[in-house]
Design an enzyme around this catalytic site. Sequence first.
Site, PDB file in Angstrom:
ATOM      1  N   CYS A 171       2.841 -23.464  32.160  1.00 41.86           N
ATOM      2  CA  CYS A 171       3.212 -22.076  31.904  1.00 41.86           C
ATOM      3  C   CYS A 171       2.109 -21.299  31.199  1.00 41.86           C
ATOM      4  CB  CYS A 171       4.494 -22.018  31.077  1.00 41.86           C
ATOM      5  SG  CYS A 171       5.913 -22.770  31.894  1.00 41.86           S
TER       6      CYS A 171
ATOM      7  N   GLY B 106     -17.435 -35.000  34.632  1.00 41.70           N
ATOM      8  CA  GLY B 106     -16.689 -35.564  35.751  1.00 41.70           C
ATOM      9  C   GLY B 106     -16.506 -34.606  36.906  1.00 41.70           C
TER      10      GLY B 106
END
Length: 395
Positions: free
Chosen positions: A326, A72
């Site tokens: 994170c 993609g």
Amino acid sequence: MDRFIYADNSATTKLDGDVLNAMMPYLTTEYGNASSLYSFASQSKIAIENAREQVAKAIGALPREIYFTAGGSESDNWAIKGIAKRMLKDGKNHIISTKFEHHAVLHTLDALKKEGFEITLLDVHSDGIVRVDELKAAIKDTTGLVTVMYANNEIGTIQPVAEIGKVCREAGVVFHTDAVQAVGNVAIDVETQCIDMLSMSGHKFHGPKGIGALYIRRGVLPANLIDGGAQEKGRRAGTENTAGIVGIGAAIEKAVATMDARNEKSKQIRDYIMNECLKIERSRVNGDRVNRLPGNVNMCFEGVEGESLLLMLDAKGICASSGSACTSGSLDPSHVLLSIGLKHEVAHGSLRLSFSDENTMEDAEYICSVLPPIIDRLRAMSPLWDRIMAEEKEN
């Protein structure tokens, strides 16, 4: 760990057994290079063209409009950069997209902006849906391309693609859609929806990784992204990944054939989980509840940090994802969640669950049984939750 539940199918899906069986000959005995002239390569050539027909049929296209890529991200890059290069010749340098596209699109647009292109990113509002009238108002004489994703990869909201396509067609602007999350989950017809280019990736609908496709409507001519050979009608160089191409063809054919039954089952699981999770204090569903992918649940829980939530779910045997990034070295929450107006501290407590046909209602019930105590435990350790409770008492 009492059980294992894979609920991260928006990230990748399990390779289907029938798809693997279809691929095996081209990983073992039928290893000929499809571009070779000798007869041993003929079976590979036939297999590639058969897969091209399968992909085309699944989205209402012609086989000659399908070009195989490595996935993609490559398809997005080719579509956007290819048209950008062509439209400059017509004196156009304006591209319209949205604020919550996949980074394969947004980073590509950032690169083009550095080259002097003008980029407009549309709002997606609190429900995660583009407004067609706002798109129409943004189009101007210098606009050459509109690229809007079909369904969002995080919150699952489905865009009004047919209406967008119609506006673009009437304005003479090329319309590209990143349909990586939509293919195999939503009925697509590129002709009736006025789609000029469409990106897809095989591993999102139980095909193999490393293979994708770009639909390019006849008459649309993006410049090549990869040069060096005559493969894919001279438009995408590189030795054909025959096994991968066979895999994406088999996978998309099966996905479309089983779509209605799968979607009905996934909707039941999705809605059950959303309804149960909304019983948790200060929880919310992200994105429109109706115009969303059947197997997508995306929620936020205030006072909770997404990474910790994922680790505790993992300890219970549940694979999920979060909009909090994170672990990637960034403390910033998902740009998708910020684009729908969530505050940073709320967006950090996000959870995405995405389902396939292998998931069951028993999986949903198990998730909903373990999630509330995990939320309670995380909130008990959270200074943010203490602050939220203190502010509530003051008010």
